[in-house]
Scaffold this active site. Structure first.
Site, mmCIF file in Angstrom:
data_model
loop_
_atom_site.group_PDB
_atom_site.id
_atom_site.type_symbol
_atom_site.label_atom_id
_atom_site.label_comp_id
_atom_site.label_asym_id
_atom_site.label_seq_id
_atom_site.Cartn_x
_atom_site.Cartn_y
_atom_site.Cartn_z
ATOM 1 N N ASP A 61 0.878 -1.167 0.000
ATOM 2 C CA ASP A 61 0.000 0.000 0.000
ATOM 3 C C ASP A 61 0.916 1.219 0.000
ATOM 4 O OD1 ASP A 61 -1.675 2.136 0.492
ATOM 5 O OD2 ASP A 61 -2.821 1.134 2.069
ATOM 6 N N ASN A 88 3.088 5.138 -10.829
ATOM 7 C CA ASN A 88 1.870 5.033 -11.627
ATOM 8 C C ASN A 88 0.608 4.899 -10.781
ATOM 9 O OD1 ASN A 88 0.140 4.058 -14.068
ATOM 10 N ND2 ASN A 88 0.037 2.380 -12.590
ATOM 11 N N TYR A 154 -8.486 14.968 -7.439
ATOM 12 C CA TYR A 154 -7.543 14.241 -8.297
ATOM 13 C C TYR A 154 -6.794 15.206 -9.206
ATOM 14 C CZ TYR A 154 -6.037 11.167 -12.145
ATOM 15 O OH TYR A 154 -5.317 10.525 -13.116
ATOM 16 N N GLY A 155 -7.528 16.110 -9.863
ATOM 17 C CA GLY A 155 -6.882 17.083 -10.728
ATOM 18 C C GLY A 155 -5.911 17.970 -9.973
ATOM 19 N N ALA A 157 -4.330 17.168 -7.227
ATOM 20 C CA ALA A 157 -3.179 16.345 -6.840
ATOM 21 C C ALA A 157 -2.229 16.158 -8.023
ATOM 22 C CB ALA A 157 -3.656 14.988 -6.326
ATOM 23 N N LYS A 158 -2.770 15.976 -9.219
ATOM 24 C CA LYS A 158 -1.919 15.789 -10.398
ATOM 25 C C LYS A 158 -1.192 17.083 -10.756
ATOM 26 C CE LYS A 158 -2.516 11.418 -11.271
ATOM 27 N NZ LYS A 158 -1.399 10.473 -11.074
#
Length: 265
Positions: A61, A88, A154-155, A157-158
């Site tokens: 994890d 990834n 998510y966006g 974080a990216k």
């Protein structure tokens, strides 16, 4: 003479490397001759192989710092080195920002930003002690460079991953190169969760200038390039892997007859 990438003798860790995009990345490194260790919380339904060679799977994890350190220690104990890391592992289910819980947002950022930093720290500590150093590839997303409705955390974080890439490339040079792949839509075994049935997948693919979504092996090939000697002077870079991006919305809305417009001098 043809240009070929031969990573024989290299040891590569691919997080989330047993399914989807990660499996494509793992296959690409196997094809280049590398020894590939793929980690995930659970193994794939079928082993990831290429031309008779297979990944080594280790459970982990990547959000757990102790588990990550144990993973890297196990790789070094088994192989004596760690040359390349591909961060990834990641992803996010659809959830509108206004109603998603604090815990939900926190877990998405933890998986997609903090976990890659944890794994990179552990890998860097090994690479800095190796004569040849090493390289790290972050798998980022176009969601970090345009609005990301339904996956706001998510966006964000990216976007953070691409900033992190530039910073680590400076801090960890010259021993370790750090780059990111800014990935667009990819067709995987779970595409229906995001795009609907095959008609939906094909319709989304048709909006991409190259006429289709990426395949996992497309992402893998770019990751192999960034770790190879061909990219020896590439660090702190973001490589766009999105098939040309997205056509601007105004082109579909406009009713101008472009064919009749005079050419500019």
């Amino acid at each position: 003479m043809a240009v070929e990438i031969d990573l024989t003798g290299s040891v590569v860790l691919v997080t989330g490397g047993v399914r989807g995009v990660g499996a494509g990345v793992s296959r690409a490194f196997l094809a280049a001759g590398a020894t590939v260790i793929a980690c995930a919380r659970r193994p794939a339904d079928a082993p990831v192989r290429h031309d008779g060679r297979e990944i080594e799977y280790l459970p982990c994890d990547v959000r757990d710092g102790d588990a990550v350190q144990g993973l890297v220690d196990a790789i070094v104990a088994r192989h004596g080195r760690l040359d390349h890391l591909v961060n990834n592992a990641g992803g996010a289910p659809f959830a509108l920002a206004a109603t998603a819980s604090k815990n939900f947002h926190s877990k998405i950022v933890e998986l997609n930003l903090l976990a890659p930093l944890l794994v990179s720290q552990a890998a860097n500590a090994v690479m800095q002690q190796q004569p040849g150093g090493g390289s790290i590839v972050m798998v980022s997303s176009v969601s970090g460079h345009r609005p990301s409705p339904g996956t706001a955390a998510y966006g964000a974080a990216k976007a953070g991953i691409d900033s992190l890439t530039a910073t680590l490339a400076v801090e960890w040079a010259p021993k370790v190169r750090v780059n990111s792949l800014v990935v667009g839509p990819v067709e995987t075994e779970q595409s229906q969760l995001h795009y609907g049935d095959q008609d939906g997948v094909d319709a989304v693919g048709a909006t991409i200038p190259l006429g289709r979504m990426a395949r996992p092996d497309d992402i893998g090939g770019c990751a192999v390039f960034l770790t190879s000697p061909l990219a020896a002077f590439v660090s702190g870079a973001t490589l766009l892997v999105h098939g040309g991006g997205e056509r601007p919305a105004f082109l579909a809305a406009s009713n101008a007859n472009v064919a009749e417009q005079p050419a500019e001098a």
